[in-house]
Structure formats: C-alpha cells, structure tokens
Motif scaffolding. Structure first.
Motif, PDB file in Angstrom:
ATOM      1  N   ALA A 255       0.701  -1.296   0.050  1.00 31.62           N
ATOM      2  CA  ALA A 255      -0.039   0.020  -0.010  1.00 31.62           C
ATOM      3  C   ALA A 255       0.920   1.179  -0.024  1.00 31.62           C
ATOM      4  N   VAL A 256       2.094   1.336   0.803  1.00 28.65           N
ATOM      5  CA  VAL A 256       3.072   2.308   0.768  1.00 28.65           C
ATOM      6  C   VAL A 256       3.410   2.742  -0.496  1.00 28.65           C
ATOM      7  N   ILE A 257       3.829   1.661  -1.486  1.00 30.49           N
ATOM      8  CA  ILE A 257       4.314   1.858  -2.839  1.00 30.49           C
ATOM      9  C   ILE A 257       3.013   2.172  -3.821  1.00 30.49           C
ATOM     10  N   ALA A 258       1.960   1.751  -3.306  1.00 31.21           N
ATOM     11  CA  ALA A 258       0.740   1.935  -4.479  1.00 31.21           C
ATOM     12  C   ALA A 258       0.226   2.976  -4.522  1.00 31.21           C
ATOM     13  N   VAL A 259       0.261   3.777  -3.147  1.00 30.40           N
ATOM     14  CA  VAL A 259      -0.504   5.148  -3.096  1.00 30.40           C
ATOM     15  C   VAL A 259      -0.049   6.304  -3.958  1.00 30.40           C
ATOM     16  N   PRO A 260       1.419   6.537  -4.163  1.00 30.46           N
ATOM     17  CA  PRO A 260       1.995   7.300  -4.801  1.00 30.46           C
ATOM     18  C   PRO A 260       1.715   7.099  -6.308  1.00 30.46           C
ATOM     19  N   LEU A 261       2.080   5.765  -6.545  1.00 29.80           N
ATOM     20  CA  LEU A 261       1.750   5.285  -7.892  1.00 29.80           C
ATOM     21  C   LEU A 261       0.253   5.495  -8.551  1.00 29.80           C
ATOM     22  N   SER A 262      -0.672   5.248  -7.731  1.00 26.72           N
ATOM     23  CA  SER A 262      -1.903   5.567  -8.259  1.00 26.72           C
ATOM     24  C   SER A 262      -2.320   6.960  -8.157  1.00 26.72           C
ATOM     25  N   PHE A 263      -1.753   7.814  -7.647  1.00 28.02           N
ATOM     26  CA  PHE A 263      -2.072   9.295  -7.863  1.00 28.02           C
ATOM     27  C   PHE A 263      -1.491   9.779  -9.080  1.00 28.02           C
ATOM     28  N   VAL A 264      -0.044   9.115  -9.245  1.00 25.82           N
ATOM     29  CA  VAL A 264       0.443   9.662 -10.686  1.00 25.82           C
ATOM     30  C   VAL A 264      -0.015   9.023 -11.894  1.00 25.82           C
ATOM     31  N   SER A 265      -1.038   8.113 -11.441  1.00 27.04           N
ATOM     32  CA  SER A 265      -1.606   7.237 -12.781  1.00 27.04           C
ATOM     33  C   SER A 265      -3.034   7.564 -12.902  1.00 27.04           C
ATOM     34  N   ALA A 266      -3.606   8.512 -12.534  1.00 26.55           N
ATOM     35  CA  ALA A 266      -4.990   9.109 -12.403  1.00 26.55           C
ATOM     36  C   ALA A 266      -5.042  10.356 -13.303  1.00 26.55           C
TER      37      ALA A 266
ATOM     38  N   VAL B 192       2.475  11.113 -18.485  1.00 27.15           N
ATOM     39  CA  VAL B 192       2.793  10.518 -17.154  1.00 27.15           C
ATOM     40  C   VAL B 192       1.938   9.295 -16.758  1.00 27.15           C
ATOM     41  N   VAL B 193       0.771   9.609 -16.827  1.00 30.08           N
ATOM     42  CA  VAL B 193      -0.337   8.215 -16.596  1.00 30.08           C
ATOM     43  C   VAL B 193       0.129   7.163 -17.576  1.00 30.08           C
ATOM     44  N   ILE B 194       0.562   7.203 -18.895  1.00 26.28           N
ATOM     45  CA  ILE B 194       0.705   6.033 -19.704  1.00 26.28           C
ATOM     46  C   ILE B 194       2.050   5.450 -18.935  1.00 26.28           C
ATOM     47  N   VAL B 195       2.909   5.847 -18.565  1.00 27.26           N
ATOM     48  CA  VAL B 195       4.282   5.584 -18.161  1.00 27.26           C
ATOM     49  C   VAL B 195       4.158   4.695 -16.877  1.00 27.26           C
ATOM     50  N   THR B 196       3.122   5.401 -15.999  1.00 34.43           N
ATOM     51  CA  THR B 196       2.972   4.661 -14.723  1.00 34.43           C
ATOM     52  C   THR B 196       2.049   3.490 -14.888  1.00 34.43           C
ATOM     53  N   ARG B 197       1.192   3.467 -15.678  1.00 33.86           N
ATOM     54  CA  ARG B 197       0.319   2.438 -15.762  1.00 33.86           C
ATOM     55  C   ARG B 197       0.988   1.248 -16.613  1.00 33.86           C
TER      56      ARG B 197
END
Length: 269
Positions: A92-103, A111-116
C-alpha cells in the motif's frame, strides 16, 4: 386492462435469439475445454488418499492443532497473518503514490501512460513466480513471503485506487485549481478526505486475499503455514494435514467475518 397488458407484452423485446446464441457460445467453449479433462485418471490409490485426508480432518493431530510451540498451528497462523499484514502494508505504501500519478484527473496523460505501464508489468507476473524469485534473492523464510505479497499487492491496490481517484467529484479539484493549489495540496485537501474510507476498504479486502496468498506461498518456502502442510502431505501424515486444514479454515472464517463487518462499517461511516 387486459388489452393494455397484452400490448405491453407484445412490445417487449424478444431476446430468444440472443439467449440461443449465448447458449451456443457456452456449449462451444465447454467443448473446446473438454480435452483438459481427458488427462484425469483417478485410480483406487487416489480414492484411498482422499479417504485418508477426510479421516485426518475428522481425527486431527491434537498436539499439532493445540500446540503453542514454533511448530504448532497457532504459531504458524500468527506467522501467516503477520506476513499478510506486512505485505499489504508495504504494498500500500508503494501503491498510493503510484495510483496518484496514474490518475488522469490528477496528472498529465504522458505520465499516466508510463506509470500504468509499470503497474501492468507488475500485475503480469504470478505470485508464485515472484515467490520463487525472492526466495533465490533473500533465501526461504517469512521475509521472502512479505516481499512477494508486497509486490503482488501493488498491482491490484494501484488499479483499484486509480479507479476510485478518477471517480472523484471534479468540482472540488477545479475549485482547488482556481485557488492556485499545488499538486500535493490538491491531494491533501481535495482527494484524501473523500477517498479515505474507500482506500481503507480496499486495503482490508487485499489483506483478506493476502492471507490466502500467504498460505499458497508457504508451499514454495516463503514462510507461513503452507510449508508444514506440503511437508505433511509429502510424508502422508494425514492427521497433521487435517490439523493444519482445520486451522486454516478457522483463520479464513474468522477473517472473513471481521473484514466484512469492518468494510461495512467503513463504507457506512
């Protein structure tokens, strides 16, 4: 009245062709899948083993089931819970920032394309493969299980978090943009107050899944109650298998009830 009802029924859509087509597609899929069952060859020995497993469930090894040592079911269950909890927390600690920069409603589309793409790559690999990889790196034990569940959790938690973030009320974010809020201020004052209950509910659900994953990962040496179970199966110690399965059933049953009540309480406020 009867004429009106008859006219309404006559105007109702006819779905007979659609249902027939769906039934034909299902029959074709079943026919294509049937070769997978041809390899099943249940012998008399297989029936004997199945009967032995049932006997082990009825007459479990009470010393193993109620023992309080390192090899007891209670200790193994606690270890499995700890592995699942820490794996969920780290993921969860890793997923939270990833999810925000993927929205898409938070950051630009490039940025969304790269993180997704990163999240999709993480979700592609099965948990057992991750388990075998971490066992080679860190050695067998609970730490390998924690790291495996953490990485596996990132994919699912990120995906659900992204969907939740993108369903936000856009008016709040637009208001914060009008006030000149920064990216972190939008998350702090516009996103987190709305998403807190949903995030916690998702994490509880993932923890519930990780308990089962931790049991499976124990089969490859990643800690938890799975390793003793596979050893007992290999040695044909059916009474020990019965004790471990009873412990797993109690664990899953209790966690299922508690997690459902917690999710309902969170969603209802």
């Amino acid at each position: 009245m009867n004429q009106k009802l008859t006219s309404v029924l006559n105007q109702a859509p006819r779905r007979g062709r659609q249902y027939t087509l769906i039934a034909l597609v299902l029959l074709v899929l079943v026919g294509l899948s049937s070769p997978a069952l041809k390899g099943a060859d249940i012998t008399a020995k297989g029936f004997d083993i199945g009967q032995s497993i049932l006997t082990g469930l009825v007459t479990p090894d009470t010393q193993l089931l109620f023992g309080l040592g390192d090899s007891g079911v209670a200790y193994l269950i606690l270890q499995t819970i700890a592995i699942a909890f820490l794996g969920t927390l780290v993921g969860a600690v890793i997923a939270v920032p990833l999810s925000f920069v993927s929205a898409t409603n938070i950051v630009p589309r490039p940025v969304v394309i790269v993180t997704r793409f990163i999240i999709m790559a993480i979700r592609t690999i099965p948990s057992l493969v991750y388990g075998l990889m971490f066992i080679r790196v860190t050695g067998p034990g609970p730490f390998a299980g924690v790291m495996t569940l953490a990485v596996v959790s990132i994919g699912m938690i990120s995906k659900l978090f992204i969907e939740t973030i993108e369903d936000l009320d856009p008016g709040i974010l637009e208001s914060l943009d009008a006030f000149g809020s920064t990216f972190f201020q939008k998350i702090r004052y516009g996103v987190l107050p709305q998403l807190g209950p949903d995030f916690i509910s998702i994490l509880v659900y993932r923890f519930d899944m990780n308990l089962r994953e931790a049991t499976i990962l124990g089969l490859v040496g990643a800690g938890g109650i799975g390793a003793p179970m596979i050893f007992a199966l290999s040695a044909y110690h059916w009474h020990q298998v019965g004790a471990i399965l009873i412990g797993l059933f109690i664990l899953v049953f209790v966690v299922e009830i508690l997690s459902d009540k917690l999710r309902q309480k969170i969603l209802r406020g």
